[in-house]
Design an enzyme around this catalytic site. Structure first.
Site, PDB file in Angstrom:
ATOM      1  N   TYR A   1       0.617  -1.002  -0.100  1.00  0.00           N
ATOM      2  CA  TYR A   1       0.504   0.306   0.173  1.00  0.00           C
ATOM      3  C   TYR A   1       1.011   1.346   0.094  1.00  0.00           C
ATOM      4  CZ  TYR A   1      -3.246   3.723   1.299  1.00  0.00           C
ATOM      5  OH  TYR A   1      -3.937   4.883   2.197  1.00  0.00           O
TER       6      TYR A   1
ATOM      7  N   ASP B   1       8.969   2.446  -1.177  1.00  0.00           N
ATOM      8  CA  ASP B   1       8.487   2.937  -0.093  1.00  0.00           C
ATOM      9  C   ASP B   1       8.743   2.925   1.389  1.00  0.00           C
ATOM     10  OD1 ASP B   1       6.192   4.578   1.852  1.00  0.00           O
ATOM     11  OD2 ASP B   1       4.875   3.089   0.560  1.00  0.00           O
TER      12      ASP B   1
ATOM     13  N   LYS C   1       5.417   9.061   8.795  1.00  0.00           N
ATOM     14  CA  LYS C   1       5.738   8.321  10.262  1.00  0.00           C
ATOM     15  C   LYS C   1       6.523   8.739  10.946  1.00  0.00           C
ATOM     16  CE  LYS C   1       2.556   4.767   8.077  1.00  0.00           C
ATOM     17  NZ  LYS C   1       0.761   5.627   9.068  1.00  0.00           N
TER      18      LYS C   1
END
Length: 425
Positions: free
Chosen positions: A142, A237, A265
């Site tokens: 994702y 990613d 994050k």
């Protein structure tokens, strides 16, 4: 009626599904979501003041535990001077330098406000730099909710994907090739057939959004080799893994160097931050230097940057990652032992402060293998642990996270609860 139920019913009247991100709704596990009132260290408290040991950690950023005093102090200090400027500030330079100093693959970096924005911008940059349109991604990885990434595999190995969300026209994903994770020969075949049209590969180098799935030996190396050979860019990613699995992310663990890295994050310490960066010649294609447009009113927000800078500083303390890995190992090994003693098909894996739990024999290597887990047993386990005061991700397809505040005592409490729950499954 419980306070959580009351809040959920109220939320559903003005917020779609009662939540602002789908997994929070507990749809995949059933029941009423917990509305969190506060958090400290390894703990969260819901609206009824019930305390839980937290293994979600805001989906990764809370690597120092919730509300670390130095991070909170930095945020408070920055907020006094203003919440947003819409103009450059020195803190943006500081965090860009800090990221570049830690990740050798990054010479220049652009700050954004989320992981989705980072990956969307990285793909646009790859297309602009190469002059090509097609991208390769992997089933189960994702990369945010940008239109071209909300796609599932087609019916054949090299067919283009189909949208997985309403509102995404097929035309938006016609240039997205979806392949199986850990299947290098499929990637090789894609390049043999369409290599001149492929702008980039984007991959979670250690997947965390189909649960934790590690790359097989040689998989990432093959991606690097094929991108170099065919003039495509390799995007890692590391929104989830960046500074979470080690001081240099997955690229530091594997020695595989991407052309572009996306981050979020941890670099925000819990505040909304994202970033994408890479070689200077690639990044100089971004406006205002180059033709690839990207902009954001809150990019480099001074309060978020302050939280991120302190977080990165504290992660640099000697032995931080060794201790984090030690605690994660204790958790996963203990859970596996209790499941085995109860006769439950179960396995677990981890890297750094990130882990995966699977109700199946053997650690999965792909989305299909993760999908073979016993989802019903996971649901029972999730609710059983919740009743015991332990909060895991409310989905069998999400990784979990350990923080530096998950002490031996906290881990032991978790394992004692798990022993009781496994015995009931």
């Amino acid at each position: 009626m419980s306070r959580n139920t009351e809040l959920f019913d109220r939320a559903c009247k003005t917020i779609p599904g009662g939540v602002n991100s789908p997994v929070r709704a507990f749809r995949s596990v059933g029941g009423v979501p917990r509305f969190i009132k506060r958090a400290q260290g390894p703990y969260i408290w819901d609206a009824e003041n019930t305390q839980y040991i937290d293994y979600v950690g805001s989906w990764g950023p809370a690597i120092l535990g919730h509300a670390h005093p130095e991070v909170i102090e930095a945020v408070q200090r920055a907020a006094v001077d203003g919440l947003s400027f819409g103009a450059p500030s020195e803190g943006e330079i500081d965090i860009a330098e800090a990221i570049a100093a830690r990740l050798p693959s990054i010479e220049k970096v652009r700050l954004v406000s989320s992981g989705t924005e980072a990956t969307m911008s990285a793909i646009r940059l790859a297309r602009g730099y190469t002059g090509r349109s097609k991208i390769i991604k992997f089933e189960g990885c994702y990369h945010g909710h940008a239109d071209s990434l909300l796609v599932k595999a087609g019916s054949g190995m090299l067919t283009f994907g189909n949208p997985t969300s309403a509102g995404v026209p097929k035309e938006f994903v016609q240039h997205t090739i979806v392949l199986d994770f850990n299947q290098p020969e499929a990637v090789r075949a894609a390049f043999e057939q369409q290599g001149n049209d492929i702008a980039c590969i984007i991959v979670e180098p250690i997947a965390g959004n189909m649960n934790l799935v590690k790359p097989d030996a040689g998989f990432l190396e093959t991606l690097r080799e094929l991108c170099t050979q065919h003039g495509a860019l390799l995007i890692f990613d590391e929104v989830m893994t960046g500074f979470r699995v080690g001081p240099q992310g997955v690229q530091g663990l594997t020695g595989v160097t991407p052309d572009i890295t996306t981050l979020a994050k941890v670099i925000g310490g819990g505040m909304p931050v994202g970033a994408f960066g890479g070689r200077a010649d690639i990044m100089d294609c971004v406006a205002p230097l180059g033709p690839v447009y990207q902009a954001g009113t809150l990019s480099g927000n001074p309060v978020a940057v302050a939280a991120g800078l302190v977080t990165l500083k504290l992660l640099s303390e000697p032995g931080f990652y060794d201790k984090l890995e030690q605690q994660t190992r204790k958790l996963t090994q203990g859970l596996s032992e209790h499941a085995q003693a109860a006769g439950i098909p179960f396995s677990a894996d981890f890297v750094g402060g990130m882990f995966g739990l699977y109700f199946r024999d053997g650690i999965p290597r792909s989305f299909d293998e993760v999908s073979s887990c016993n989802i019903d047993q996971f649901k029972q386990f999730f609710h059983g642990m919740l009743e015991q005061g332990v909060y895991f991700a409310p989905s069998a397809f999400e990784a979990g996270f350990v923080s530096s505040t998950h002490t031996d005592e906290v881990i032991e409490q978790t394992l004692a609860a798990a022993k009781k729950v496994f015995a009931t499954l």
